[in-house]
Design a protein around this motif. Structure first.
Motif, short mmCIF file in Angstrom:
data_model
loop_
_atom_site.label_atom_id
_atom_site.label_comp_id
_atom_site.label_asym_id
_atom_site.label_seq_id
_atom_site.Cartn_x
_atom_site.Cartn_y
_atom_site.Cartn_z
N GLU A 3 -14.95 -9.42 11.37
CA GLU A 3 -13.59 -9.41 10.83
C GLU A 3 -12.63 -9.72 11.96
N GLU A 8 -19.83 -8.82 3.61
CA GLU A 8 -19.72 -7.66 2.74
C GLU A 8 -20.60 -6.52 3.22
N TYR A 14 -19.29 -11.79 0.85
CA TYR A 14 -18.65 -11.45 -0.42
C TYR A 14 -18.93 -12.52 -1.48
N ASP A 15 -19.07 -13.76 -1.04
CA ASP A 15 -19.36 -14.80 -2.03
C ASP A 15 -20.87 -15.06 -2.14
N ASP A 38 -2.83 -0.91 9.50
CA ASP A 38 -4.10 -0.69 8.80
C ASP A 38 -5.30 -0.66 9.74
N LEU A 39 -5.15 -1.29 10.91
CA LEU A 39 -6.25 -1.31 11.89
C LEU A 39 -5.90 -0.44 13.11
N ARG A 43 -7.97 -6.78 4.54
CA ARG A 43 -8.14 -5.33 4.69
C ARG A 43 -6.93 -4.59 4.11
N ARG A 44 -5.74 -5.11 4.37
CA ARG A 44 -4.53 -4.45 3.89
C ARG A 44 -4.41 -4.58 2.36
N LYS A 48 -6.87 -1.84 1.31
CA LYS A 48 -6.52 -0.44 1.60
C LYS A 48 -5.15 -0.05 1.01
N THR A 56 -11.95 -6.19 -1.74
CA THR A 56 -12.17 -7.52 -1.18
C THR A 56 -13.11 -8.34 -2.07
N LYS A 57 -14.10 -7.67 -2.65
CA LYS A 57 -15.05 -8.38 -3.52
C LYS A 57 -14.31 -9.04 -4.70
N TYR A 59 -12.46 -12.20 -3.64
CA TYR A 59 -13.32 -13.38 -3.55
C TYR A 59 -13.64 -13.95 -4.94
N GLU A 60 -13.69 -13.07 -5.95
CA GLU A 60 -13.95 -13.57 -7.29
C GLU A 60 -12.72 -14.25 -7.88
N LYS A 95 -6.29 -17.67 2.11
CA LYS A 95 -5.64 -18.97 2.24
C LYS A 95 -5.05 -19.40 0.90
#
Lengths: 411, 104
Positions: A156, A224, A234-235, A264-265, B66-67, B70, B76-77, B80-81, B89
């Motif tokens: 990441e 993921e 993830y894909d 967040d980080l 991530r933001r 969270k 996130t999954k 992507y879908e 992007k």
């Protein structure tokens, strides 16, 4: 007597301690620096440990040795920064009040942020090169690797030293070529970025080099989870490995979360030019601890420390913070076979071609692979411990990026 | 930079098709850009776009995946879908924000 407190005695904190001890009136200002670790690490050296070029001993020194006389050094862990009361609370319950705070707490790897990374083989067939222990552990198993699939992986962004994964890929190729088993080793470079690097000109050069070296690029790979011997995106793409050299999620210090000062980080929201923290006027931050869109690298810290010193003087004299950091960064990229690249860039400009640090004379070549750049890279260890950390200026190297003798691509 | 007519509105775009002037963004423009990306907007897509715009207005920077997860509560999954192949992007482009710098 007023107090300046620096949290973190790594590259950033130590450089600030050196600058401050020279520039501040010691009758007016007391300077204290603290860290929870008594060791100071030469982090760019980690890269060479797995391949037997450096050992742990080369990269670790006692931190106190580099703190100038007249600066108080405390070995202590901070529980919380209480910004509204201008004080910190230590783990042992003691409190320290400050007039001005500098946050230099760096960042760390967090393998537990990726599902399965810790459970499915951490330090068995999964290694990092972002800690001295990780690099050392890898150095123990890599000589016995007889062939198979090696994945060089970034979980990441953003990460510390964004070129390090590329260097690891090049050194892995070089190492197994030298051992005459390169044909039995598949190397995959797996990144969440769209290319080899985030800056286009460098991405192109590095992309070509990876290809030349027979290293497969797997891009746009949002990891993921890690399964036994397999990365899953993830894909739903997968990359299999026998050895995973990963850059886990990087995060700022948890102290920021405990103090309500992180994003967040756990990075400290900081003005990208003045280096003043967004949270409060008397808090400044530099190095890997900030959320700045500049590289998390030693050269950047070196440049930031000069800018920050100027602005701290402005601040304590009640003047405008007119020193402005331009995002200047430069780094050697070790490419194996005794050669290296050097790149130089800032917030606005992409890495350029030309010479560094002196226009036309160099001696180092920008964005080109040379032996001299490699010698430059190896000499950085000496330069770091003996010159940079001690705040001795190097001729031709300035905080702001110069344009002379360079071919500039507008980013 | 170029100008282009999208959804009956003349907008300025970067070479990669990102709006340069956020004030030219409308929901219709967003829908048209999404269509170019092969995405037909559903409530789930709008939830992401609305979060990105709201968060940008507050922080001045494009949220990371991530933001979005969270703070925005969108796994996130799912991202992507909803926006296959480079979700951030695509989502940033549809939201009329600048291309993610993806950090140095």
């Amino acid at each position: 007597m007023k107090k300046i407190l620096i949290i973190g005695a790594g590259t950033a904190g130590t450089m600030m301690a050196v600058h401050l001890s020279r520039k501040l009136n010691h009758k007016e200002w007391a300077i204290t620096i603290l860290d929870k670790d008594e060791n100071h690490y030469y982090q760019p050296g980690y890269l060479f440990i797995p391949f037997g070029i450096y050992t742990k001993k080369d990269v670790i020194r006692k931190g106190a040795k580099y703190i100038p006389a007249g600066v108080e050094y405390l070995l202590a862990e901070v529980e919380q920064i209480i910004a509204e009361q201008n004080k910190i609370k230590l783990k042992d319950g003691r409190e320290i009040a400050y007039d001005l705070l500098i946050i230099a707490t760096g960042n760390n790897i967090h393998p537990e942020e990726t599902q399965g990374m810790v459970e499915n083989g951490w330090r068995k067939d999964i290694f990092d090169i972002y800690t001295a222990d990780g690099a050392d552990a890898l150095s123990k198993i890599i000589p016995d690797f007889r062939g198979g699939k090696v994945a060089i992986h970034v979980a990441e962004m953003p990460i510390k030293c964004p070129v390090a994964p590329l260097e690891i890929a090049f050194l892995t190729d070089w190492y197994f070529t030298k051992k005459r088993i390169r044909k039995d080793v598949q190397i995959d470079f797996v990144t969440p970025l769209a290319g080899a690097f985030s800056k286009p000109a460098t991405a192109k050069v590095m992309g070509h080099l990876l290809q030349e070296r027979g290293i497969n690029m797997v891009v746009d790979f949002g990891t993921e989870r890690v399964e036994q011997g397999k990365l899953v995106s993830y894909d739903k793409r997968t990359v299999e490995y026998d050895l995973l050299i990963t850059t886990p999620t990087n995060m700022g210090d948890e102290l920021m979360a405990r103090s309500g000062l992180g994003d967040d980080l756990n990075y400290v929201p900081t003005d990208k030019h003045t280096l003043q923290a967004k949270a409060k006027d008397n808090i400044f931050a530099l190095g890997d601890a900030t959320n700045l869109p500049s590289s998390k690298a030693g050269s950047v810290v070196h440049f930031q420390s000069e800018i920050l010193m100027g602005n701290i003087l402005n601040y304590i004299q009640g003047k405008e913070l007119k020193e402005s950091f331009d995002g200047h960064s430069n780094c050697f990229i070790e490419s194996g076979y005794g050669k290296a690249f050097l790149i130089d860039f800032n917030y606005e400009l992409d890495p350029v071609e030309g010479t560094y640090p002196l226009p036309f004379f160099g001696p180092f070549s920008l964005l080109r692979e040379t032996r001299l750049n490699h010698i430059g890279k190896l000499s950085m260890k000496f330069v770091y411990w003996n010159i940079l950390l001690k705040g001795i200026p190097i001729p031709g190297i300035s905080a702001k990026m110069g344009r002379a003798g360079k071919i500039i691509f507008e980013a | 930079m170029a100008t282009k007519e999208i959804a009956g509105k003349t907008v300025s775009l970067t070479e990669e098709g990102y709006l340069t002037d956020p004030s030219q963004w409308t929901r219709e423009v967003a829908q048209a850009i999404a269509a170019e990306e092969g995405i037909s907007m559903t409530d789930a897509h709008w939830k992401v776009i609305d979060f990105l715009k709201k968060d940008f207005a507050e922080t001045g920077v494009l949220a990371s995946m991530r933001r979005i997860n969270k703070t925005g509560g969108i796994p996130t999954k799912d991202l992507y879908e909803l926006f296959p192949e480079g979700p951030l992007k695509k989502a940033a482009r549809i939201a009329g924000l600048s291309k993610p710098t993806s950090c140095v």
